[in-house]
Design a protein around this motif. Sequence first.
Motif, short mmCIF file in Angstrom:
data_model
loop_
_atom_site.label_atom_id
_atom_site.label_comp_id
_atom_site.label_asym_id
_atom_site.label_seq_id
_atom_site.Cartn_x
_atom_site.Cartn_y
_atom_site.Cartn_z
N THR A 22 13.28 -40.18 38.84
CA THR A 22 14.00 -40.44 37.59
C THR A 22 15.37 -41.04 37.83
OG1 THR A 22 14.96 -38.22 37.51
CG2 THR A 22 12.85 -38.55 36.38
N PHE A 143 3.15 -37.67 32.50
CA PHE A 143 4.47 -37.16 32.84
C PHE A 143 5.04 -37.88 34.07
CE2 PHE A 143 7.09 -34.15 35.31
CZ PHE A 143 8.12 -33.96 34.41
N HIS A 146 5.91 -41.46 33.23
CA HIS A 146 7.13 -41.50 32.41
C HIS A 146 8.36 -41.22 33.26
CE1 HIS A 146 4.95 -40.76 28.33
NE2 HIS A 146 4.57 -41.87 28.93
N ALA A 147 8.25 -40.31 34.23
CA ALA A 147 9.37 -40.05 35.13
C ALA A 147 9.72 -41.30 35.93
CB ALA A 147 9.04 -38.88 36.07
N ILE A 167 11.96 -35.55 29.46
CA ILE A 167 11.45 -35.86 30.80
C ILE A 167 12.42 -35.36 31.85
CG2 ILE A 167 10.93 -37.75 32.40
CD1 ILE A 167 9.89 -39.29 29.88
#
Length: 185
Positions: A22, A143, A146-147, A167
């Motif tokens: 991230t 997930f 998206h990270a 997130i």
Amino acid sequence: NVARQAAPIIVIGVGMTFVMATGGIDLSIGSVVALVSCLSASWLALGLPVWAVLPLLLAVGAGLGALNGVLIWAGIPAFIVTLAALVSIRGVAFVYSDGYASPVANDFFVWIGRGTIFGINTPVVLAFMVALGGWLLLAQTRFGLHALAVGGREEAARVMGLPVGRIKIGVYTLTGLLAALGGIV
């Protein structure tokens, strides 16, 4: 022997992989490991059963990670939040333990750190399972994707409609949870 000693670092490294995916940083994981280690020895010495101590320790790690994630989501830079958490959590661990190491005498905890499963060290098996789960979560789930999107370009992820705040909170919670697991190992 080397693999057994590297196992907690591998478990923690899986969590850090998500944080770095991230575009963040988490300096507090070593302090979470220290606090979880102190709490586990203390709570087991008080006579709490292992089946109650393990989830509590994981919840402590996840809660500390979630707190970091919420503060980062609020706009404080990750470096500042996790540096402050490093110092404060380490201080709590030091005060809680009075600066002394306490041995863990529980057979199950000793098995987690030194036991074997079919001739393979338990920490190595746990590290392998966490690494495999982390890879699947990062590469094969929404997930994880998206990270990676948040780390690629946060503003673009936000414009795409991704819940960037959730997130980040999820990633830091996962990292705290895995740091607690590393401390247990």
